[in-house]
Write an enzyme that holds these catalytic residues in place. Structure first.
Site, PDB file in Angstrom:
ATOM      1  CE  LYS A  10      24.287  33.797 -11.533  1.00  0.00           C
ATOM      2  NZ  LYS A  10      23.398  34.421 -12.515  1.00  0.00           N
ATOM      3  CD  GLN A  40      23.042  38.051 -13.084  1.00  0.00           C
ATOM      4  OE1 GLN A  40      23.644  37.025 -13.371  1.00  0.00           O
ATOM      5  NE2 GLN A  40      22.071  38.052 -12.204  1.00  0.00           N
ATOM      6  CG  ASP A  78      21.162  31.944 -17.317  1.00  0.00           C
ATOM      7  OD1 ASP A  78      21.099  31.401 -16.209  1.00  0.00           O
ATOM      8  OD2 ASP A  78      21.557  33.117 -17.504  1.00  0.00           O
TER       9      ASP A  78
HETATM   10  N1  GUN Z   1      18.902  37.328 -12.758  1.00  0.00           N
HETATM   11  C1  GUN Z   1      18.261  36.728 -11.732  1.00  0.00           C
HETATM   12  N2  GUN Z   1      18.373  35.392 -11.832  1.00  0.00           N
HETATM   13  C2  GUN Z   1      19.115  35.145 -12.930  1.00  0.00           C
HETATM   14  C3  GUN Z   1      19.565  33.947 -13.553  1.00  0.00           C
HETATM   15  O1  GUN Z   1      19.305  32.818 -13.116  1.00  0.00           O
HETATM   16  N3  GUN Z   1      20.307  34.113 -14.677  1.00  0.00           N
HETATM   17  C4  GUN Z   1      20.573  35.331 -15.198  1.00  0.00           C
HETATM   18  N4  GUN Z   1      21.298  35.379 -16.315  1.00  0.00           N
HETATM   19  N5  GUN Z   1      20.163  36.461 -14.653  1.00  0.00           N
HETATM   20  C5  GUN Z   1      19.433  36.365 -13.529  1.00  0.00           C
END
Ligand code: GUN
Length: 282
Positions: free
Chosen positions: A51, A95, A118
């Protein structure tokens, strides 16, 4: 059979985002994403790295806050509060999964909804359900972009979503329903998933189990969207679909890697850009 090429589409989206970031920079706006990583789960660390690298590619700022796995909930809440009131920060992402001693819902609800790139805050979830403008979770929205790129019509289609997580399955079902599809959602307690997949025009799978979807479960000409990411013991990355045997039966299918994964990242960048763009109006 055609491949739904998420890698290609995400690269196209990134080029567009990069241009928009340059425009914002000319207006002294510097889109910034804050990422919080708690603990040392290697998969999470790798996603966070992907990311932040993507942010760098399009010229966005990214700040990663890595915290130890024994971080207290209160400390995490304080960090979120600090980022909520910092005008330089456009997006906040925690995350997942978080260590067990932390209440994930409490953490996600603490993120200011206007920085919740998110789309996990209940306010954004509710708005998405009603079809209002809001942040929509990156993976399901990325899937919708991918289908749209290949002019795949959803209205009136029979869709099945296998996996009912808050991150992927539920929001994806909402988006499909709002797009006019007839949607079934299968989950861990579903008696027979194949009943639903066999009759579906489009099958979406987000479970995290290699080879969960086999060729007998898919009707001829169906579209299959594989949202799973699994690391095998030999190091290979695979989805939830037995790609080799399922692909020949499909009209379209996503590969893993190179399908939904890169779309998730590109869509997260789009959400962060969308947040930063609200500064133009101020
Ligand atoms: N863990 C797995 N997928 C995601 C996501 O799209 N966002 C976040 N914050 N954590 C994740």
């Amino acid at each position: 059979m055609k491949i739904l090429d998420g890698k290609m589409l995400s690269s196209k989206i990134e080029v567009q985002i990069q241009k928009e970031v340059e425009f914002l920079n000319q207006n002294f706006i510097y889109p910034t994403l804050a990422v919080i990583l708690v603990g040392d789960d290697p998969a999470s660390a790798s996603y966070v790295k992907m990311k932040s690298k993507a942010c760098e590619r399009v010229g966005m700022n990214t700040l990663t806050f890595a915290m130890p796995s024994n971080t207290e909930e209160e400390i995490l809440l304080e960090k979120i509060h600090e980022l909520n009131i910092d005008n330089k920060i456009d997006g906040i992402l925690v995350q997942l999964p978080l260590p067990k001693h932390i209440d994930s819902s409490k953490i996600l609800e603490a993120i200011c909804p206007s920085k919740d790139v998110d789309g996990f805050h209940s306010l954004n979830v509710g708005r998405a359900t009603l079809g209002f403008e809001c942040f929509i979770p990156a993976t399901p929205l990325g899937v919708m972009h991918l289908l749209s790129e290949y002019a795949i019509e959803l209205r009136g289609k029979d869709c099945v979503v296998v996996g009912a997580s808050n991150i992927v399955g539920k929001p994806l079902a909402t988006l499909l329903l709002n797009a006019g599809a007839t949607v079934s959602v299968c989950h861990i307690d579903t008696k027979d998933v194949s009943i639903y997949t066999k009759m579906a025009d489009i099958v979406f799978v987000a479970v995290g189990k290699p080879n969960l979807i086999t060729q007998e479960m898919i009707k001829e000409g169906a579209i299959v969207v594989d949202i799973g990411i699994n690391r095998l013991s030999d190091g290979r990355l695979v989805g939830d679909v037995d790609f080799e045997n399922v692909a020949p039966k499909c009209s379209y299918i996503t590969p893993v890697p190179g399908g939904v994964g890169p779309m998730t990242i590109a869509t997260l960048l789009q959400n962060t850009l969308q947040s930063a763009k609200t500064k133009l109006k101020r």
